[in-house]
Design a protein around this motif. Structure first.
Motif, PDB file in Angstrom:
ATOM      1  N   GLU A  97     -19.456  -0.176 -33.830  1.00 47.95           N
ATOM      2  CA  GLU A  97     -18.537  -1.288 -34.131  1.00 47.95           C
ATOM      3  C   GLU A  97     -18.342  -2.188 -32.914  1.00 47.95           C
ATOM      4  OE1 GLU A  97     -14.969   0.516 -35.622  1.00 47.95           O
ATOM      5  OE2 GLU A  97     -15.845   0.954 -37.594  1.00 47.95           O
ATOM      6  N   LYS A  98     -18.154  -1.569 -31.750  1.00 44.49           N
ATOM      7  CA  LYS A  98     -17.956  -2.346 -30.521  1.00 44.49           C
ATOM      8  C   LYS A  98     -19.211  -3.156 -30.186  1.00 44.49           C
ATOM      9  CE  LYS A  98     -16.154  -1.795 -25.816  1.00 44.49           C
ATOM     10  NZ  LYS A  98     -15.306  -2.961 -25.937  1.00 44.49           N
ATOM     11  N   LEU A 101     -21.458  -4.173 -32.276  1.00 45.93           N
ATOM     12  CA  LEU A 101     -21.618  -5.224 -33.277  1.00 45.93           C
ATOM     13  C   LEU A 101     -20.711  -6.416 -32.974  1.00 45.93           C
ATOM     14  CD1 LEU A 101     -23.127  -5.944 -35.846  1.00 45.93           C
ATOM     15  CD2 LEU A 101     -21.287  -4.890 -37.150  1.00 45.93           C
ATOM     16  N   VAL A 102     -19.472  -6.146 -32.592  1.00 42.08           N
ATOM     17  CA  VAL A 102     -18.544  -7.228 -32.230  1.00 42.08           C
ATOM     18  C   VAL A 102     -19.116  -8.023 -31.059  1.00 42.08           C
ATOM     19  CG1 VAL A 102     -16.281  -7.739 -31.235  1.00 42.08           C
ATOM     20  CG2 VAL A 102     -16.468  -6.113 -33.125  1.00 42.08           C
ATOM     21  N   LEU A 143     -13.320  -6.351 -38.346  1.00 42.42           N
ATOM     22  CA  LEU A 143     -13.627  -5.909 -36.981  1.00 42.42           C
ATOM     23  C   LEU A 143     -13.642  -7.062 -35.983  1.00 42.42           C
ATOM     24  CD1 LEU A 143     -16.690  -3.533 -37.614  1.00 42.42           C
ATOM     25  CD2 LEU A 143     -14.335  -2.849 -37.188  1.00 42.42           C
ATOM     26  N   GLU A 153     -19.616   5.816 -34.510  1.00 34.92           N
ATOM     27  CA  GLU A 153     -19.155   4.707 -35.354  1.00 34.92           C
ATOM     28  C   GLU A 153     -18.395   3.677 -34.525  1.00 34.92           C
ATOM     29  OE1 GLU A 153     -16.271   3.949 -39.203  1.00 34.92           O
ATOM     30  OE2 GLU A 153     -17.037   5.968 -38.856  1.00 34.92           O
ATOM     31  N   LYS A 154     -17.529   4.164 -33.619  1.00 37.21           N
ATOM     32  CA  LYS A 154     -16.767   3.246 -32.761  1.00 37.21           C
ATOM     33  C   LYS A 154     -17.694   2.481 -31.817  1.00 37.21           C
ATOM     34  CE  LYS A 154     -12.331   5.622 -32.861  1.00 37.21           C
ATOM     35  NZ  LYS A 154     -11.388   6.476 -32.145  1.00 37.21           N
ATOM     36  N   TYR A 182     -17.960  -7.813 -42.007  1.00 38.52           N
ATOM     37  CA  TYR A 182     -17.319  -7.129 -40.871  1.00 38.52           C
ATOM     38  C   TYR A 182     -16.118  -7.918 -40.353  1.00 38.52           C
ATOM     39  CZ  TYR A 182     -21.666  -4.509 -41.006  1.00 38.52           C
ATOM     40  OH  TYR A 182     -22.715  -3.738 -41.413  1.00 38.52           O
TER      41      TYR A 182
END
Length: 201
Positions: free
Chosen positions: A42-43, A45-46, A193, A38-39, A190
């Motif tokens: 997220e990274k 995606l950012v 984030l 998940e992390k 998002y």
């Protein structure tokens, strides 16, 4: 007989304890992996949001230059259409667009945790971006392979340059709009984030 039952009971208790410990360890390991995935997603995606925003700025910065170049080439085109030869220099530039964040997200498997609809849109965006890039590169390579000093090539080069600039300007506007729509559609989902530098409407 009682000793045997007691021994079996102890053995059973130990077996259950071992099984429980193994299951707990597997569960914790699975939770850790899921948390890490998940992390990572997220990274990734950012980084993709930042990359798309940077690419949008690059594309938008070039659009005014296409208007200038189209106006300049039109002068040469009109002259050649009237049968008037003119010294001509080839004009064409294109933005350098990144796809590193998208490539990393794919190679690390981070995209498997992306929302499916968003993933499909990202795939379309980067496919169009690749087509846009390849079109520009192929055009420049083809133009440099033609001898512009030969009179018989000059008009064809001017016509081709004029058409390419108009096409590339149109595609640039289209690509910029696609980037902007993606940020607008998914940025709000998002927002927590994303850094403040990603402007979400």
């Amino acid at each position: 007989m009682e000793n045997k039952k007691g021994w079996i009971g102890k053995l059973l208790t130990e077996f259950i304890s071992v099984v429980f410990a193994v299951l707990l360890a597997l569960g914790l390991n699975h939770w850790r992996e899921a948390n890490n995935d998940e992390k990572l997603a997220e990274k990734a995606l950012v980084n993709i949001f930042l990359e798309i925003q940077a690419n949008q700025k690059e594309v938008e910065a070039e659009i005014p230059s296409y208007d200038e170049q189209i106006a300049e080439v039109k002068v040469f085109k009109d002259a050649f259409d009237k049968g008037e030869g003119m010294p001509y220099s080839l004009g064409f530039n294109m933005p350098v667009l990144s796809r590193s964040a998208w490539n990393v997200a794919n190679s690390t498997g981070a995209i498997k945790d992306f929302d499916l609809n968003m993933l499909m849109e990202l795939s379309d965006i980067y496919t169009f971006q690749e087509m846009y890039h390849n079109n520009g590169v192929n055009y420049m390579l083809s133009m440099h392979s033609v001898d512009a000093k030969k009179d018989e090539n000059a008009k064809a080069i001017v016509d081709s340059n004029y058409g390419q600039l108009k096409t590339f300007k149109h595609w640039s506007i289209q690509l910029s709009a696609i980037y902007q729509e993606f940020i607008k559609t998914y940025g709000s989902q998002y927002k927590e984030l994303l850094p403040d530098s990603v402007l979400v409407e």
